[in-house]
Design a protein around this motif. Structure first.
Motif, short mmCIF file in Angstrom:
data_model
loop_
_atom_site.label_atom_id
_atom_site.label_comp_id
_atom_site.label_asym_id
_atom_site.label_seq_id
_atom_site.Cartn_x
_atom_site.Cartn_y
_atom_site.Cartn_z
N PRO A 22 0.79 -1.23 0.00
CA PRO A 22 0.00 0.00 0.00
C PRO A 22 0.83 1.29 0.00
O PRO A 22 0.39 2.29 -0.57
CB PRO A 22 -0.83 -0.12 1.28
CG PRO A 22 -0.94 -1.59 1.53
CD PRO A 22 0.37 -2.16 1.08
N ILE A 23 2.02 1.26 0.60
CA ILE A 23 2.84 2.48 0.63
C ILE A 23 3.54 2.67 -0.71
O ILE A 23 3.59 3.77 -1.26
CB ILE A 23 3.87 2.43 1.78
CG1 ILE A 23 3.15 2.28 3.12
CG2 ILE A 23 4.74 3.68 1.77
CD1 ILE A 23 2.16 3.40 3.42
N CYS A 24 4.07 1.60 -1.27
CA CYS A 24 4.78 1.71 -2.55
C CYS A 24 3.83 2.10 -3.69
O CYS A 24 4.28 2.70 -4.68
CB CYS A 24 5.48 0.39 -2.88
SG CYS A 24 6.96 0.10 -1.86
N THR A 25 2.57 1.77 -3.56
CA THR A 25 1.60 2.12 -4.60
C THR A 25 0.73 3.31 -4.22
O THR A 25 -0.23 3.64 -4.92
CB THR A 25 0.69 0.91 -4.91
OG1 THR A 25 0.04 0.48 -3.70
CG2 THR A 25 1.51 -0.25 -5.48
N SER A 26 1.07 3.96 -3.12
CA SER A 26 0.26 5.08 -2.63
C SER A 26 0.34 6.27 -3.59
O SER A 26 1.42 6.61 -4.09
CB SER A 26 0.76 5.52 -1.25
OG SER A 26 0.15 6.74 -0.86
N PRO A 27 -0.79 6.95 -3.84
CA PRO A 27 -0.75 8.17 -4.65
C PRO A 27 -0.27 9.39 -3.87
O PRO A 27 -0.04 10.44 -4.46
CB PRO A 27 -2.21 8.33 -5.08
CG PRO A 27 -3.00 7.72 -3.96
CD PRO A 27 -2.17 6.56 -3.47
N ASP A 28 -0.13 9.25 -2.56
CA ASP A 28 0.32 10.36 -1.71
C ASP A 28 1.81 10.59 -1.97
O ASP A 28 2.63 9.71 -1.69
CB ASP A 28 0.09 10.03 -0.24
CG ASP A 28 0.33 11.22 0.69
OD1 ASP A 28 1.10 12.12 0.31
OD2 ASP A 28 -0.24 11.23 1.79
N PRO A 29 2.22 11.76 -2.50
CA PRO A 29 3.63 12.00 -2.80
C PRO A 29 4.53 11.95 -1.57
O PRO A 29 5.74 11.74 -1.70
CB PRO A 29 3.64 13.39 -3.44
CG PRO A 29 2.37 14.03 -2.98
CD PRO A 29 1.37 12.92 -2.84
N ARG A 30 3.95 12.09 -0.38
CA ARG A 30 4.77 12.02 0.83
C ARG A 30 5.27 10.60 1.10
O ARG A 30 6.17 10.40 1.91
CB ARG A 30 3.97 12.54 2.04
CG ARG A 30 3.67 14.03 1.95
CD ARG A 30 2.74 14.49 3.05
NE ARG A 30 1.43 13.85 2.96
CZ ARG A 30 0.41 14.15 3.74
NH1 ARG A 30 0.53 15.08 4.69
NH2 ARG A 30 -0.75 13.53 3.60
N HIS A 31 4.70 9.62 0.41
CA HIS A 31 5.17 8.23 0.54
C HIS A 31 6.23 7.89 -0.50
O HIS A 31 6.74 6.76 -0.49
CB HIS A 31 3.99 7.27 0.42
CG HIS A 31 3.12 7.23 1.63
ND1 HIS A 31 1.76 7.03 1.58
CD2 HIS A 31 3.42 7.39 2.94
CE1 HIS A 31 1.26 7.05 2.79
NE2 HIS A 31 2.24 7.27 3.65
N HIS A 32 6.58 8.82 -1.38
CA HIS A 32 7.64 8.58 -2.36
C HIS A 32 8.93 9.15 -1.78
O HIS A 32 9.12 10.36 -1.73
CB HIS A 32 7.30 9.25 -3.68
CG HIS A 32 6.06 8.70 -4.31
ND1 HIS A 32 5.48 9.25 -5.43
CD2 HIS A 32 5.28 7.63 -3.97
CE1 HIS A 32 4.40 8.55 -5.76
NE2 HIS A 32 4.26 7.58 -4.89
N ARG A 33 9.82 8.27 -1.34
CA ARG A 33 10.99 8.69 -0.57
C ARG A 33 12.28 8.34 -1.29
O ARG A 33 12.63 7.17 -1.45
CB ARG A 33 10.98 8.01 0.81
CG ARG A 33 9.73 8.34 1.62
CD ARG A 33 9.60 7.48 2.87
NE ARG A 33 8.38 7.84 3.59
CZ ARG A 33 7.54 6.97 4.15
NH1 ARG A 33 7.78 5.67 4.08
NH2 ARG A 33 6.45 7.38 4.77
N LEU A 34 13.00 9.37 -1.74
CA LEU A 34 14.35 9.16 -2.26
C LEU A 34 15.30 8.94 -1.09
O LEU A 34 14.95 9.13 0.08
CB LEU A 34 14.78 10.37 -3.09
CG LEU A 34 13.91 10.67 -4.32
CD1 LEU A 34 14.39 11.94 -5.02
CD2 LEU A 34 13.88 9.50 -5.28
N ARG A 35 16.53 8.54 -1.39
CA ARG A 35 17.49 8.23 -0.33
C ARG A 35 17.78 9.49 0.51
O ARG A 35 17.82 10.62 0.00
CB ARG A 35 18.76 7.65 -0.92
CG ARG A 35 18.73 6.13 -1.00
CD ARG A 35 17.59 5.55 -1.86
NE ARG A 35 17.80 5.66 -3.29
CZ ARG A 35 18.35 4.72 -4.05
NH1 ARG A 35 18.74 3.58 -3.53
NH2 ARG A 35 18.47 4.89 -5.36
N THR A 36 17.99 9.29 1.80
CA THR A 36 18.05 10.40 2.77
C THR A 36 19.22 11.33 2.52
O THR A 36 20.38 10.91 2.44
CB THR A 36 18.09 9.84 4.20
OG1 THR A 36 16.82 9.23 4.49
CG2 THR A 36 18.36 10.94 5.20
#
Length: 250
Positions: A22-36
């Motif tokens: 659910p997180i990897c397919t979430s439409p919420d851009p806050r769940h799209h995380r590039l490397r820190t």
């Protein structure tokens, strides 16, 4: 001082390749995380904290045109793989100072040996000057305190930059480090997932460290794809998850 979160994800980033959770397919851009990674702007300067494999994308998204110094926390791939993408900055500005512990810089010199090969001609390479730090130092007018913290069996470097504390990939934050971070206005702290992990703080552990340090605002980073930005993890007041592109005034 302004802090921009360039990336807030773990070594695999989010979405994870091939994952349909659910997180990897979430439409919420806050769940799209590039490397820190993070960018600190203050006194007309720009300080980059870590340069992972997503740095080129992050720099373009941030409209980054100048870097005055790079602070490295450690030499794991997800924190240094983007050092070659410093080349456009080097071509415009000249050699960039890279700060880190002696061990971190030794690893960088080995991994990016071509950047230090004085016999190399005809090809571009990052022009970087390695600056080992174990005691407080300054970049321009900014006082910076390197702070040793454990990352499993590794010892890595957290930083206090005036009112900002930045800690990533810690498996614990020892009492001496907590003392050096007390009084910051904003704290950045890694929080891998809800479950314990041998080399990273869990969300609950990060919440307790944040409580002990007592910063008015704490932002959590380095989250896996199991972390839902919207969920209630029982965090203390003033502690929240950061997300890519978030900008904070300090």
């Amino acid at each position: 001082m302004q802090l921009r979160f360039l990336g807030t994800g773990t070594s695999m980033g989010v979405p994870v390749i091939g994952c349909d959770c659910p997180i990897c397919t979430s439409p919420d851009p806050r769940h799209h995380r590039l490397r820190t990674s993070a960018l600190v702007r203050s006194h007309g300067m720009a300080l980059l904290i870590d340069a992972g494999p997503d740095f080129r994308t992050q720099a373009i998204a941030a409209g980054l045109r100048r870097i005055d110094a790079v602070l490295l926390t450690h030499a794991h791939f997800d924190h240094v793989a983007g050092l070659d993408d410093l080349r456009p900055f080097c071509l415009r500005q000249g050699a960039l100072p890279i700060y880190g512990s002696p061990q971190t810089l030794a690893d960088v010199r080995q991994r990016f040996a071509y950047a230090f090969d004085e016999t190399s001609t005809g090809s571009s390479r990052p022009a970087i000057t390695l600056c080992a730090v174990e005691a407080p130092f300054q970049v321009g007018p900014l006082p910076i305190v390197p702070i040793a913290v454990p990352h499993g069996t590794w010892t890595i470097t957290a930083y206090r930059i005036g009112p900002l504390g930045y800690v990533t990939d810690a498996s614990a934050v020892p009492p001496a480090a907590i003392e050096r971070l007390r009084g910051v206005q904003v704290l950045v702290l890694n929080a891998l997932r809800a479950e314990p992990h041998p080399t990273h703080l869990s969300i609950a552990e990060a919440g307790e460290v944040a409580r002990l340090i007592g910063a008015p605002r704490t932002f959590l980073v380095h989250m896996t794809h199991t972390v839902d930005y919207r969920a209630d993890y029982g965090l203390p007041p003033g502690v929240t998850f950061a997300y890519d592109g978030l900008e904070v005034e300090i």
